[in-house]
Structures are given as structure tokens and as C-alpha cells.
Scaffold this active site. Structure first.
Site, short mmCIF file in Angstrom:
data_model
loop_
_atom_site.label_atom_id
_atom_site.label_comp_id
_atom_site.label_asym_id
_atom_site.label_seq_id
_atom_site.Cartn_x
_atom_site.Cartn_y
_atom_site.Cartn_z
CD GLU A 10 -2.96 -1.15 2.28
OE1 GLU A 10 -2.94 -0.20 3.09
OE2 GLU A 10 -3.75 -2.10 2.36
CG HIS B 144 -8.47 6.52 2.03
ND1 HIS B 144 -8.55 6.27 0.68
CD2 HIS B 144 -7.83 5.45 2.58
CE1 HIS B 144 -7.99 5.09 0.43
NE2 HIS B 144 -7.53 4.59 1.57
NE ARG C 142 -4.12 5.61 3.35
CZ ARG C 142 -4.60 4.76 4.25
NH1 ARG C 142 -4.92 5.17 5.46
NH2 ARG C 142 -4.74 3.48 3.94
CG HIS D 68 -9.21 6.77 6.16
ND1 HIS D 68 -10.21 5.84 5.99
CD2 HIS D 68 -8.05 6.05 6.28
CE1 HIS D 68 -9.70 4.62 6.01
NE2 HIS D 68 -8.39 4.72 6.20
NE ARG E 115 -4.49 5.09 9.92
CZ ARG E 115 -4.84 4.26 8.94
NH1 ARG E 115 -4.08 3.21 8.66
NH2 ARG E 115 -5.95 4.46 8.26
#
Length: 518
Positions: free
Chosen positions: A112, A226, A272, A329, A364
């Protein structure tokens, strides 16, 4: 007045992990605002990040986490997260949790955004969170009492210690639950925004309760958006996991232009906050954004949850394009804790997204959230078990609220609060817009700052909590005069390292002072 060894507020992975470890020796109860499966953990698609691959190491995982977090992370807690994560994952597997395997029967690892290698363990393709929650619910069955549809409205504080929680039932009656240890595991605050990947029940309640109780909070300005929520009929309709881009999908404009090309070295797998801002700017220009999945073979097999979500909203996967929009998110900030989950209030723990352990920094790293819930859920349980002989607090002096006091508040609707946050405290911020939000929240906040809340309905209490947390996020964002990770100021677009250093010195001193009191 029911009394327990441990009262846990919330039913996500952090709550269930702690409950399972504690329930062998202690009397544990879980209180949840909605149903026991209503949590962000249950919705998590990607998986659990863990350095278990033969070419991976906890040091590499640590570096990726620190880089994604813009080096705002607490390195000691982050190191603890990535070092112990693999062993806790092994324990889950030994206890029967089934993860996806490759042809050689080894754990299948996905990749990811902002990860330098494949290290995401997943279950059911893109159903990791649901499979994990069902597994843990089965583990706590017959060991832990779970009360559904009962909303925690305030912590009960006596002699500067947390000794219980007051709740509001489905029928708007109030209850009080007392415990030697109280654990906040209520999740984040994504529901404050118009577009969010969060479960509908997530409206910042734990943060608001902790604030009213006097607990220290930190880093609330850092909200992760997100990049890819399904976008249908002007609504965000659910998450499209970053794992899809990990398998090769790319973000494109209406005319097929590759939006992340040459923007960042990792392009579509950039952090992100970077991707979300690019998409935000594209949509401000009046253009639609799509996720091109045409290069992924057998998409339905790899991503069954996303396939079902798209088809339920009339999006045909075989056309290769999924309309997307950024949405709130994850909250990197929260109730300030040490690495054992202890807060600044004796007897009160916080774990999961509601807590600020410092492991996420300013942004994060993907799939570190379930990992955090598992690791720190265990660490909180360990600390409580080590302190289980602690004297039970004296409950005779606990203050109860007047059940017959019915204040009349003029409150905005949930939609109005979400619009205010999205327009003024969203992906891109400025002093002007933050002040607009702060002043708006304060016109309502002054009504209930000193008032009793127990006689309000659950809907009114949710609005009060959203106003409180919205104000906290906006005021925190106004104070941080720089751009870092999930906090982007268009009036301070570059990182101000001197300002960051001064903030860090203050933050470290406050943390050390708080921890010295425990």
C-alpha cells in the site's frame, strides 16, 4: 449501580483485544453506542502492516512509518509498534485467525501507499477488518458482557480519578457503570465531515468526553483524508482500499490524464495527504476523478467487498473506472497516552484511534491502524493485569447529574456541522477559514459548556460532541502555523522547521510532566 473490574467503551479491534486478554482474570463489560460490529475496524479493507516478509525488517517498517508521519512520531512508541507487531500477529494465527495465503501456503502480502515493500497481511481479500472483528467477537463470547445501543455520554470523575461512565440508552434513559479501570476505545471523528470512510456511529464522542473530564489531548489538527472513497450522486459511499492502487490501479482525470504522474516519486502510492490534495485540487477545478482498475485481472476475486459495494451503487466494474473522492479517514491525534495506554487521569485508559500514542505522527502509514489496535490493546491489558490488585476507588462521592434538568439548546444539524468542517477545516486550511469555523462553533458551544447534558437526547448529545470536537480541531489547526502531513495550511504551505521544533519541545515537556504524575 453496576460495578466491574474493567469498563470498555467501544467495540473495535483495540477494545476487543483488550477485553479478550483481560477477561480471563477480570470482570469486563463492553458498552457500544450502536451494534457491536459498528466500528471502523469492521470496515477496514486493506489489512495489517507487519514486517514478516523475508526481505523486510522492523527497522524498514519503522523508517516507512516515520517518513509517512513527517517525523512527528514518538519514536519510542513507534518502535514498540513495529517491533512487537509480528509476535502479536503470530498469536492471532495460533488462536485461529485465518489470513490469506499464497500458492506456497505462506501469508500473502500486499503493498500500500508509502510502504517500501509488501508487508500487508489480509483476510478475505479486502475484508480483513470484518474477519478480524468476527474472530475476536467469537473469542470474547461467553467471557465478556457486551451492551449494545447504549451511548457513553460522560466519564464519572471523583477525586481526580475516573471511576465510571454515564450512558444514555436507546430509550433515552441514563445508566451509570462503575469500574476500577475505564478504557476509552471509541474510535475517531470522521463523521464530522461530509465525506468520510468511517462508520456512521463515529462522531468524536470519546474525544469530547475526555475533554470534558479534563484529560490531556494532543495533535487534533492532524486529520487524514483518504484519497479514494466511492463517489456516487455527490456522496461518499464507502472506501476503495489503497490496496487497489497497490495492485496497479492509477488515478485519472475525466480525459484520462494520470493525476499522480511526476507529482511524487511513488506516484499513486504516495502518502495519503499528498494524493488527497492533488485530487482535491482537481475537483475544485470542476473535474471528476476516477480510479482506473482496468489493468487488474480478476478484480472481483481480489476485491470482493469493493466489487459488491460498487455494484450496489450501480457502478459496473467491467468498465474499468471507479469514480472517487477524498474523505475523512483517520485522526492521528487524540487523548494523550503513554505506551501503556494510561492517560493524564488516573484510572482512565485510551486505546485505538481515540488515543494519541504518537505512532502515526502527522500522517498515518496505511494499515498501521489495525496493527496499533492489536499491539496497544495488548499493552493496555498487560498494564491493567499488573495493577489488578489496586484498591477500588471510593464511589460514595461520585457526582450524579440532575435527571430533571432539561436545558433548551439551539443546535445545528449534523449535516450543517459536516458542511462547516468540510468547507473550513478540511483538506486545505487557512487562518481565515479556521476562524470562521471557530466562531461558528463557539456561538453554540457557549450554551452547553457549563450545562448538564444527561437530560439531552442521544441525537442532541451527538451534536454537542461534534461541536466540541470540531472546535478542538479548528483551534488546534489555527495554532499550528505550518503544513505537515494531514494538516495543510495554504497560508503556510511549507514546513516551518523552527516552529515545528519549538512545538515539539513544548509537546515533549508536557508529555514528560504528565507521565511523571503516574
Amino acid at each position: 449501580m453496576p460495578s466491574f473490574d474493567v469498563v470498555i467503551i467501544g467495540s473495535g479491534i483495540a477494545a476487543l483485544t483488550a477485553a479478550y486478554q483481560l477477561s480471563a482474570d477480570l470482570n469486563v463489560i463492553i458498552l457500544t453506542k450502536s451494534k457491536k460490529t459498528n466500528s471502523n475496524s469492521n470496515l477496514a479493507q486493506g489489512g495489517i502492516a507487519s514486517a514478516i516478509g523475508k526481505d523486510d525488517s522492523w527497522q524498514t517498517h519503522l523508517t516507512d512509518t516515520l517518513v509517512a508521519g513527517c517525523h512527528h512520531n514518538r519514536e519510542d512508541s513507534t518502535k514498540l509498534l513495529v517491533q512487537t507487531g509480528p509476535s502479536y500477529l503470530e498469536e492471532l494465527i495460533k488462536e485461529g485467525m485465518v489470513f490469506d495465503l499464497d500458492i506456497q501456503k505462506n501469508l500473502q502480502l500486499g503493498k500500500e501507499g508509502a510502504h517500501s515493500t509488501r508487508r500487508i497481511v489480509h483476510a478475505g481479500g479486502d475484508s480483513t477488518g470484518r474477519e478480524l472483528i468476527l474472530h475476536m467477537l467469537d473469542r470474547v463470547k461467553n467471557r465478556v458482557q457486551i451492551i449494545e445501543d447504549e451511548m457513553a455520554i460522560d466519564l464519572i470523575i471523583d477525586n481526580q480519578s475516573c471511576i465510571g461512565v454515564e450512558t444514555k440508552t436507546f430509550h433515552d434513559t441514563t445508566n451509570q457503570y462503575y469500574g476500577t479501570h475505564i478504557i476509552l476505545a471509541t474510535g475517531g471523528c470522521g463523521g464530522l465531515y461530509s465525506f468520510t470512510s468511517n462508520d456512521e456511529s463515529i462522531t468524536g464522542d470519546g474525544l469530547a468526553m475526555a475533554y470534558r473530564a479534563g484529560a490531556q489531548l494532543a495533535d487534533l489538527e492532524f486529520i487524514q483524508f483518504h484519497p479514494t472513497l466511492l463517489h456516487v450522486n455527490s456522496k461518499g459511499c464507502g472506501l476503495i482500499s489503497e490496496a487497489v492502487r497497490g495492485e496497479g490501479a492509477i488515478l485519472v482525470s475525466e480525459d484520462g490524464r494520470k493525476l499522480m504522474k511526476a507529482v511524487h516519486p511513488q506516484e499513486d502510492l504516495a502518502p495519503r495527504d499528498v494524493v488527497a490534495r492533488v485530487l482535491h485540487q482537481e475537483m475544485l477545478s470542476g473535474n471528476k476523478v476516477y480510479l482506473d482498475i482496468s489493468m487488474i485481472s480478476n478484480f472481483e476475486v481480489h476485491f470482493p467487498t469493493i466489487t459488491n459495494l460498487c455494484e450496489s451503487k450501480g457502478i459496473q466494474i467491467n468498465k474499468g473506472l471507479i469514480p472517487v473522492i477524498p474523505g475523512a479517514h483517520f485522526s492521528m491525534g487524540g487523548v494523550l497516552t503513554d505506551h501503556r495506554g494510561r492517560t493524564s487521569i488516573e484510572g482512565l485508559y485510551a486505546v485505538g484511534e481515540v488515543a494519541c500514542t504518537g505512532v502515526h505522527g502527522a500522517n498515518r502509514l496505511a494499515s498501521n491502524s489495525l496493527l496499533e489496535g492489536i499491539v496497544f490493546g495488548n499493552l493496555v491489558a498487560d498494564d491493567i493485569l499488573n495493577r489488578k490488585k489496586m484498591i477500588i476507588p471510593n464511589r460514595t462521592h461520585a457526582q450524579t447529574r440532575n435527571q430533571y434538568d432539561h436545558p433548551t439548546f439551539i443546535l445545528p444539524t449534523k449535516t450543517e456541522i459536516q458542511q462547516m468542517m468540510t468547507e473550513n477545516v478540511g483538506i486545505v486550511r487557512s487562518k481565515e477559514h479556521l476562524k470562521i469555523a471557530i466562531e461558528w462553533f463557539e456561538t453554540y458551544k457557549q450554551q452547553f459548556d457549563e450545562a448538564s447534558l444527561s437530560s439531552l437526547t442521544k441525537d442532541q448529545l451527538i451534536s454537542v460532541n461534534m461541536i466540541t470536537v470540531g472546535w478542538l480541531i479548528a483551534t488546534s489547526a489555527l495554532q499550528r502555523r505550518e503544513s505537515r502531513g494531514g494538516h495543510f495550511r495554504e497560508d503556510y504551505p511549507k514546513e516551518d522547521n523552527l516552529h515545528w521544533y519549538k512545538k515539539e519541545v513544548i509537546r515533549t515537556n508536557q508529555r514528560e510532566k504528565m507521565m511523571s504524575l503516574q
